[in-house]
Scaffold this motif. Sequence first.
Motif, PDB file in Angstrom:
ATOM      1  N   UNK A 163      41.259  38.559  40.008  1.00 35.96           N
ATOM      2  CA  UNK A 163      41.873  39.189  41.169  1.00 35.96           C
ATOM      3  C   UNK A 163      41.916  38.352  42.433  1.00 35.96           C
ATOM      4  N   UNK A 164      41.017  37.359  42.570  1.00 35.15           N
ATOM      5  CA  UNK A 164      41.025  36.574  43.805  1.00 35.15           C
ATOM      6  C   UNK A 164      40.819  35.089  43.509  1.00 35.15           C
ATOM      7  N   UNK A 223      47.676  43.915  42.221  1.00 37.85           N
ATOM      8  CA  UNK A 223      46.625  44.904  42.483  1.00 37.85           C
ATOM      9  C   UNK A 223      46.555  45.945  41.368  1.00 37.85           C
ATOM     10  N   UNK A 224      47.719  46.367  40.925  1.00 37.50           N
ATOM     11  CA  UNK A 224      47.756  47.360  39.849  1.00 37.50           C
ATOM     12  C   UNK A 224      47.101  46.790  38.590  1.00 37.50           C
ATOM     13  N   UNK A 225      47.323  45.502  38.374  1.00 39.28           N
ATOM     14  CA  UNK A 225      46.735  44.816  37.220  1.00 39.28           C
ATOM     15  C   UNK A 225      45.207  44.903  37.267  1.00 39.28           C
ATOM     16  N   UNK A 226      44.662  44.813  38.480  1.00 38.14           N
ATOM     17  CA  UNK A 226      43.204  44.878  38.634  1.00 38.14           C
ATOM     18  C   UNK A 226      42.654  46.263  38.284  1.00 38.14           C
ATOM     19  N   UNK A 227      43.525  47.256  38.306  1.00 39.02           N
ATOM     20  CA  UNK A 227      43.080  48.625  38.005  1.00 39.02           C
ATOM     21  C   UNK A 227      43.031  48.893  36.504  1.00 39.02           C
ATOM     22  N   UNK A 228      43.637  48.024  35.734  1.00 36.74           N
ATOM     23  CA  UNK A 228      43.607  48.224  34.277  1.00 36.74           C
ATOM     24  C   UNK A 228      42.223  47.872  33.748  1.00 36.74           C
ATOM     25  N   UNK A 229      41.873  48.489  32.623  1.00 39.94           N
ATOM     26  CA  UNK A 229      40.601  48.123  31.993  1.00 39.94           C
ATOM     27  C   UNK A 229      40.697  46.666  31.545  1.00 39.94           C
ATOM     28  N   UNK A 230      39.559  45.960  31.460  1.00 37.77           N
ATOM     29  CA  UNK A 230      39.632  44.527  31.116  1.00 37.77           C
ATOM     30  C   UNK A 230      40.324  44.246  29.794  1.00 37.77           C
ATOM     31  N   UNK A 231      40.168  45.135  28.836  1.00 36.59           N
ATOM     32  CA  UNK A 231      40.807  44.907  27.525  1.00 36.59           C
ATOM     33  C   UNK A 231      42.324  44.922  27.638  1.00 36.59           C
ATOM     34  N   UNK A 232      42.835  45.907  28.393  1.00 38.19           N
ATOM     35  CA  UNK A 232      44.283  46.000  28.550  1.00 38.19           C
ATOM     36  C   UNK A 232      44.796  44.866  29.448  1.00 38.19           C
ATOM     37  N   UNK A 233      44.003  44.561  30.483  1.00 36.63           N
ATOM     38  CA  UNK A 233      44.408  43.530  31.434  1.00 36.63           C
ATOM     39  C   UNK A 233      44.553  42.175  30.750  1.00 36.63           C
ATOM     40  N   UNK A 234      43.551  41.781  30.003  1.00 40.17           N
ATOM     41  CA  UNK A 234      43.614  40.463  29.369  1.00 40.17           C
ATOM     42  C   UNK A 234      44.775  40.392  28.369  1.00 40.17           C
ATOM     43  N   UNK A 235      45.000  41.517  27.676  1.00 34.89           N
ATOM     44  CA  UNK A 235      46.070  41.512  26.670  1.00 34.89           C
ATOM     45  C   UNK A 235      47.435  41.297  27.324  1.00 34.89           C
TER      46      UNK A 235
END
Lengths: 266, 199
Positions: free
Chosen positions: B42-43, B139-151
């Motif tokens: 995120x940063x 920012x919305x991406x940061x709200x996803x769970x890590x599993x969904x985000x990385x995918x």
Amino acid sequence: MPDEIKHGVECTEFEALVSDALEGRLSPARKESFEAHRRVCGVCGPLFADVQAGQQWLRALEQVEPPAHLVHNILAATSGVVSTRPQVARDGRTTPFGERLRERWDSFSASFFRPVAAFVRQPRFVMSFGMIFFSFSLALSAAGVKPKDLAKVDLRPSALRHAYNDTQIRIVKYYDNIRFVYEIESKVRELKRANTPAEPGPQEQKENRKNNTSGQPDQRQDRNYSQEYNQPVLAALRAGAPITPVLHNGVVDASPAAVTTNRRFV
Amino acid sequence: MEEAQVVGLLVRRCVGGDAAAWEEIVQRYHRRIYNVCYRFAGDSDNAQDLTQEVFIKMYRTLSTYDAGKGAFMTWVTTITRNLLVDHFRKSKGDRITDSLDSAPSEREDAQPLSEQIADRALPPDAAVQSRETGEMVHLALQKLSPELREAVILRDLQDMDYREIATALRVPEGTVKSRINRGRAELARLLQRTYRQVM
Ligand SMILES: [Zn+2]
């Protein structure tokens, strides 16, 4: 989700086909039944639209440019050989502080001059301009020229020549001092490097890894974000917590990792 | 020469102690790794630290890389991903239970269909032009769970194929696809909700 069969495709099957459908990899017959299901199913239709919209948002995100000093820091933290190729921007006189300053300025100028013509907005252009101005004012102030002095400048040629010589002497002295500081700085850096050996090279590590033939990085198997990974983890948004378009509010306040990185490497 | 051959050669030279080869590897991959880390963490500060850690790990384990067992990028992604897991656990492991407890997607599904359809009148590609929108997506991406985000990062931002992602994440391809779709859908819903508040 109700597992209804509509047009020969079940809802669960539909979900599994979404990726292929978005990438146009369904056979014509399959595509037809997929589309038919999408049109009539009150669950799968909206789901498909969401997936598609999300994909478009993500694909429109641009790549971000890493900070200029990142490669330098990586090399310093690994091989210790900071650079083997000629670099215009980093000619030995640029200190890490200078680089950080430059980045700050880059990002500031990038946001400040946004409406101006594209070439002016180029951080490099703004930076060069800024540096010229900075060096000029630095040289002037080092030479003892104050803005109020300009009001009573004597413009006679002889006086100008005299002032020029006087200023030149002071500037030369100033740069001699600066050079002395840099020499000391580089000596200190050399000493530091001599005392703290860089990472051992990959070949030295090889010996310790004779039994590792996996060809995969050394790691714990099947790492997951959650310790109990049997439960499905969905998106983590608390109730009624919208995302605001304000960066500092929304950014997750992750604490910096306590590792041996040297972002502020000297 | 193909990319894989070039990289294979670079790795061999590097293991042989060639500093220039290592610098070439760093130059080739740092941008990509930094982007994965930036979008995930995120940063920029965390992304820099993580990128540096990835290269330290790479440097130490380069001799274990076997070109015959997969692409170099997959190997690099595996290292990156493992460090992201560690980073996530270290920085906010305690929030995982929160996210599980709140089970947000059920509420999402409870949203009336008419509302969901009305949301989709938004034109994502037109709006994404602006920098502000980019920040909102980030920012919305940061709200996803890590599993969904990385995918979704690996698929939609890094353009890796499903098989490579499955290898890097050590999960079946079907799971990868499902996570990507859930991640995309969740992101779209988050952004639609944001736009509803802003407008
Ligand atoms: Zn359905």
